[in-house]
Motif scaffolding. Structure first.
Motif, mmCIF file in Angstrom:
data_model
loop_
_atom_site.group_PDB
_atom_site.id
_atom_site.type_symbol
_atom_site.label_atom_id
_atom_site.label_comp_id
_atom_site.label_asym_id
_atom_site.label_seq_id
_atom_site.Cartn_x
_atom_site.Cartn_y
_atom_site.Cartn_z
ATOM 1 N N ARG A 70 -86.450 13.064 -77.374
ATOM 2 C CA ARG A 70 -87.166 13.847 -78.380
ATOM 3 C C ARG A 70 -87.973 12.940 -79.304
ATOM 4 O O ARG A 70 -87.562 11.817 -79.608
ATOM 5 C CB ARG A 70 -86.182 14.692 -79.197
ATOM 6 N N ASP A 88 -96.071 22.878 -77.384
ATOM 7 C CA ASP A 88 -95.952 24.149 -76.674
ATOM 8 C C ASP A 88 -95.563 23.930 -75.219
ATOM 9 O O ASP A 88 -94.771 24.703 -74.661
ATOM 10 C CB ASP A 88 -97.276 24.910 -76.748
ATOM 11 N N PRO A 91 -91.491 22.001 -75.489
ATOM 12 C CA PRO A 91 -90.860 22.235 -76.798
ATOM 13 C C PRO A 91 -89.523 21.518 -76.963
ATOM 14 O O PRO A 91 -89.154 21.147 -78.086
ATOM 15 C CB PRO A 91 -90.691 23.750 -76.836
ATOM 16 N N GLU A 92 -88.819 21.319 -75.867
ATOM 17 C CA GLU A 92 -87.510 20.663 -75.953
ATOM 18 C C GLU A 92 -87.627 19.186 -76.306
ATOM 19 O O GLU A 92 -86.629 18.551 -76.675
ATOM 20 C CB GLU A 92 -86.757 20.829 -74.624
ATOM 21 N N GLU A 95 -89.179 17.379 -82.009
ATOM 22 C CA GLU A 95 -88.269 17.686 -83.114
ATOM 23 C C GLU A 95 -88.997 18.353 -84.279
ATOM 24 O O GLU A 95 -88.511 19.306 -84.859
ATOM 25 C CB GLU A 95 -87.594 16.402 -83.580
ATOM 26 N N ARG A 96 -90.158 17.829 -84.628
ATOM 27 C CA ARG A 96 -90.995 18.419 -85.672
ATOM 28 C C ARG A 96 -92.407 17.906 -85.508
ATOM 29 O O ARG A 96 -92.650 16.977 -84.742
ATOM 30 C CB ARG A 96 -90.456 18.157 -87.081
ATOM 31 N N GLN A 187 -98.721 29.940 -83.003
ATOM 32 C CA GLN A 187 -97.626 30.721 -83.559
ATOM 33 C C GLN A 187 -96.311 30.425 -82.852
ATOM 34 O O GLN A 187 -95.248 30.389 -83.490
ATOM 35 C CB GLN A 187 -97.973 32.209 -83.509
ATOM 36 N N ARG A 188 -96.354 30.182 -81.541
ATOM 37 C CA ARG A 188 -95.129 29.799 -80.823
ATOM 38 C C ARG A 188 -94.592 28.477 -81.346
ATOM 39 O O ARG A 188 -93.382 28.314 -81.534
ATOM 40 C CB ARG A 188 -95.409 29.681 -79.320
ATOM 41 N N VAL A 189 -95.486 27.530 -81.570
ATOM 42 C CA VAL A 189 -95.065 26.223 -82.061
ATOM 43 C C VAL A 189 -94.425 26.340 -83.441
ATOM 44 O O VAL A 189 -93.354 25.778 -83.705
ATOM 45 C CB VAL A 189 -96.259 25.243 -82.085
ATOM 46 N N ALA A 191 -92.948 28.813 -84.679
ATOM 47 C CA ALA A 191 -91.685 29.538 -84.573
ATOM 48 C C ALA A 191 -90.560 28.658 -84.022
ATOM 49 O O ALA A 191 -89.385 28.888 -84.317
ATOM 50 C CB ALA A 191 -91.851 30.767 -83.682
ATOM 51 N N ARG A 192 -90.933 27.637 -83.237
ATOM 52 C CA ARG A 192 -89.921 26.819 -82.571
ATOM 53 C C ARG A 192 -89.540 25.569 -83.351
ATOM 54 O O ARG A 192 -88.382 25.150 -83.352
ATOM 55 C CB ARG A 192 -90.446 26.363 -81.200
ATOM 56 N N GLN A 193 -90.527 24.914 -83.959
ATOM 57 C CA GLN A 193 -90.293 23.640 -84.623
ATOM 58 C C GLN A 193 -90.784 23.676 -86.063
ATOM 59 O O GLN A 193 -91.716 24.427 -86.380
ATOM 60 C CB GLN A 193 -91.043 22.509 -83.891
#
Length: 248
Positions: A70, A88, A91-92, A95-96, A187-189, A191-193
């Motif tokens: 990561r 995107d 994503p795994e 970290e930020r 928006q996905r990004v 929401a995830r990080q």
């Protein structure tokens, strides 16, 4: 221990000039040249695509954090767009993310849009003019009366990429930020990080950050007394802000 930091530069230059690495210590960081820049400047224009850049940055993540490791992403200008696409796609692995005036829309990509329309003669003339007078180029970002060190950084930035690289990247940026699905990717990004937003005082008004991003971000700051090229104006202040967020 904080994850290592991958620094992604913008349409011109490098985030190794000035060298932010020692300023970010104890964070481990890397600021690779994108394809077509610096050590990769010989890459043909036809091979410089968004997909190729993302694969190149994925390999940089592997070198920095080990396969599957990561990282934390910092992207400046178009590098912010590349960082979002990277987060995107994998994503795994992220970290930020810190976006330093990264592209949210075609409005942010106004200079890329202009470059994408230029022919060889226009691009060569623009490049020659700026290399001949780096102080005038800095003045476009509000950096007046630069000292010798900043003039040297600017001269090196301007010489790091051939005009074919500028055109290929500009066209790739315009195509991606102008795509109908790009807002959904961002928006996905978010929401995830955790995503942090950093702008310069002089350039913030021109950064097209939507309201939803301001509400969803993990933190935001406007750096006083600087503009879009804050790493050339106030590298120590920039590094201190990045440390504050990335060591959280």
């Amino acid at each position: 221990m904080s994850a290592p930091v991958l620094l992604i530069h913008g349409l011109m230059g490098s985030l190794r000039l000035p060298d932010l690495g020692p300023m970010l210590a104890p964070l481990v960081s890397s600021a690779p040249d994108l394809l077509g820049y610096g050590e990769h400047a010989a890459r043909p224009e036809s091979a410089i695509t968004l997909a190729a850049q993302l694969a190149h940055l994925r390999d940089a993540m592997d070198r920095l954090a080990g396969p599957g490791g990561r990282v934390q992403l910092v992207g400046h200008s178009i590098g912010g767009m590349l960082a979002a696409c990277l987060a995107d796609a994998w994503p795994e692995r992220v970290e930020r993310l810190v976006s330093i005036e990264g592209n949210f829309s075609l409005k942010d990509a106004f200079w890329s849009s202009s470059v994408a329309r230029m022919d060889d003669a226009q691009l060569q003339a623009m490049q020659a003019e700026r290399l001949a007078d780096p102080a005038a180029w800095l003045a476009l970002s509000g950096i007046s009366s630069p000292d010798a060190q900043r003039l040297d950084w600017a001269r090196q930035w301007l010489g790091m990429q051939p005009v074919g690289t500028l055109r290929a990247m500009a066209r790739a940026i315009v195509a991606r930020t102008g795509a109908a699905d790009y807002p959904a990717l961002l928006q996905r990004v978010f929401a995830r990080q955790p995503v942090y937003l950093l702008a310069g005082e002089r350039s913030r008004a021109g950064w097209d950050v939507p309201d939803w991003a301001l509400k969803a971000c993990a933190g935001q700051r406007v750096m006083a007394g600087c503009g879009h090229l804050m790493m050339l104006e106030q590298p120590e202040t920039l590094a201190a802000q990045l440390r504050d967020w990335l060591q959280a």
